[in-house]
Design an enzyme around this catalytic site. Structure first.
Site, PDB file in Angstrom:
ATOM      1  N   ALA A 155      39.245  40.383  35.111  1.00 52.24           N
ATOM      2  CA  ALA A 155      40.042  39.297  34.524  1.00 52.24           C
ATOM      3  C   ALA A 155      41.507  39.586  34.799  1.00 52.24           C
ATOM      4  O   ALA A 155      41.859  40.685  35.249  1.00 52.24           O
ATOM      5  CB  ALA A 155      39.804  39.217  33.021  1.00 52.24           C
ATOM      6  N   LYS A 156      42.361  38.645  34.578  1.00 57.63           N
ATOM      7  CA  LYS A 156      43.806  38.880  34.637  1.00 57.63           C
ATOM      8  C   LYS A 156      44.477  37.806  33.804  1.00 57.63           C
ATOM      9  O   LYS A 156      43.948  36.689  33.674  1.00 57.63           O
ATOM     10  CB  LYS A 156      44.308  38.776  36.080  1.00 57.63           C
ATOM     11  CG  LYS A 156      45.569  39.571  36.320  1.00 57.63           C
ATOM     12  CD  LYS A 156      45.282  41.038  36.516  1.00 57.63           C
ATOM     13  CE  LYS A 156      46.530  41.848  36.723  1.00 57.63           C
ATOM     14  NZ  LYS A 156      46.226  43.219  37.116  1.00 57.63           N
ATOM     15  N   GLY A 157      45.623  38.140  33.235  1.00 57.02           N
ATOM     16  CA  GLY A 157      46.370  37.161  32.456  1.00 57.02           C
ATOM     17  C   GLY A 157      47.821  37.201  32.863  1.00 57.02           C
ATOM     18  O   GLY A 157      48.279  38.172  33.488  1.00 57.02           O
TER      19      GLY A 157
END
Ligand code: NAD
Length: 416
Positions: free
Chosen positions: A104-106
């Site tokens: 994931a990445k934000g």
């Protein structure tokens, strides 16, 4: 954030690995897309009383092997495509070192230099609230990335805990030790880079303690990698930061430089018994091992032909362009790719999460020993795959990662 279309690049890398695996077309299509992209727009009342609106993202690429994991970046030019590419790379990174996470990445599109500490805290707490619907200790666990740090993680943990009504330490990693962070987390990425370099020397019949090392970047990753290299007896002949590089062919006193200037922009240039050179010259120095540990896109089609190192260990994410990769490979330079070389950070984040879930904390030596074991095993698995398919280490790492994720996705089947 960069001129290269990183999402295209991530998809090309997947397609390359897919060729070796004879990957089913439908499965390839699933892996080329993120599972979930959340885009949020939210207001923050600034210190002046004015209201500003910010855009943030959380992208989860694949959950077949476990909850998703990946950093939160604060940067003015970040966009959803970049975050999606970074989430894909996190999937492969977790799979190549065989830890039970998807990627994931934000991100929030913001220039943190323009925020007061109070504004930064308010932005962080509001962003954490907006993405709380998809983030959590059993679902998706953020960590620091560019522009965020342990304090930002502490605010996110506190915000999610306030909304849950009890403390949830496992909902983020990279926290301060006193809030459930792990011993050894700060040094973990640099430590993993050095373990990779030592193993790379072994397979090439080189002796790490007798080698000359060049490190680009003197931040978290680069300064630790330089310090541990020196500790193991190697001669670190050049280091750099964004302001320039220092070089002494007889070796630099890294322990001293580390204690004084790790993460201090321009600090290393206070040291006088050296020659000042540029970052471009640093990359082209005669040495055994080059550790690009600063930013992306440093070794390109323009300068790869001049790289003289025998081994390149990618501490940074994406320091080598695809064009440069081919040139380095043709020159017989062994490149330990980012998804393997800098995975030490996420491995120790995994340890932090396990400790948080159990409320039982390990000593630093346990953390470091387990990290080294995982990095060594992953290195040799990738090297064996490289030999088997007569390809480069990056493709080999991707083959292992994609195969593991594809297998988990197939075995789980399609719901309903
Ligand atoms: P950092 O901000 O602590 O340090 C970055 C260093 O690079 C600083 O010394 C900075 O001066 C230098 N730098 C910036 N621009 C430069 C340029 N144009 N030329 C030369 N040097 C330049 O960051 P970090 O945490 O050490 O991360 C470095 C790289 O490693 C990034 O690509 C990051 O994504 C990657 N990475 C970090 C971790 C981690 O745990 N910190 C984990 C995996 C990957």
């Amino acid at each position: 954030m960069s001129d290269v279309n990183v999402l295209d690049m991530a998809r090309k890398q997947l397609a390359e690995a897919a060729k070796y695996l004879d990957l089913d077309e439908g499965l390839h299509a699933v892996l080329a897309q993120p599972k979930r992209q959340v885009i949020v727009n939210f207001p923050v009342v600034m210190d002046s009383g004015e209201v500003q609106c910010f855009q943030g993202y959380r992208v989860q690429h694949n959950t077949s092997r476990g909850p998703t994991k990946g950093g939160i970046r604060y940067h003015p030019e970040v966009d959803v495509d970049e975050v999606t590419a970074l989430s894909m790379w996190m999937t492969w990174k977790c799979a190549v070192v065989n830890i039970p996470y998807g990627g994931a990445k934000g991100a929030v599109k913001v220039n943190t230099k323009k925020l007061s500490p109070r504004e930064l805290e308010k932005l962080t707490r509001r962003f954490a609230t907006e993405v709380n619907i998809v983030v959590g200790e059993r679902s998706d666990i953020p960590a620091p990335d560019i522009g965020t740090n342990a304090q930002v993680m502490a605010w996110i943990m506190d915000t999610i805990s306030m909304q849950a009504g009890y403390t949830v330490p496992g909902c983020v990693t990279g926290k301060p030790i006193e809030l459930g962070g792990s011993e050894g987390r700060v040094e973990a990425t640099g430590r993993g880079v050095v373990v990779s370099a030592v193993e790379a020397c072994k397979v090439l019949g080189m002796d790490f303690p007798s080698s000359k090392v060049v490190v680009q970047g003197f931040g978290n990753v680069g300064s630790v990698a330089a310090e541990l290299s020196e500790e193991l007896g190697a001669k670190v002949i050049a280091v750099s930061d964004a302001t320039g590089a220092i070089y002494n062919e007889n070796g630099l006193p890294i322990k001293e430089l580390y204690q004084r200037y790790s993460g201090v922009e321009g600090g290393i240039r206070n040291y006088k018994e050296c020659q000042e050179i540029t970052n471009k010259e640093l990359l082209e120095l005669p040495c055994d091992i080059l550790m690009p540990s600063a930013i992306q896109g440093q070794i390109t089609g323009d300068n790869a032909g001049n790289v003289k190192a025998k081994i390149v260990v990618e501490g940074a994410n994406g320091p080598t362009t695809m064009e440069a990769d081919q040139i380095l490979s043709d020159k017989g330079i062994l490149v330990v790719p980012d998804i393997l070389a800098n995975a030490g950070g996420v491995v120790t984040s995994y340890f932090e999460w396990v400790q948080d879930l159990q409320n039982f904390f390990w000593e630093e030596t346990q953390v470091n020993d387990r990290l080294a074991r995982i990095m060594r095993d992953a290195f040799h698995a990738v090297h064996a795959t490289q030999q088997k398919h007569k390809t480069d280490m990056r493709t080999a790492a991707m083959i292992i990662a994609v195969e593991r994720v594809a297998h988990a996705t197939t075995v789980r089947g399609i719901f309903p």
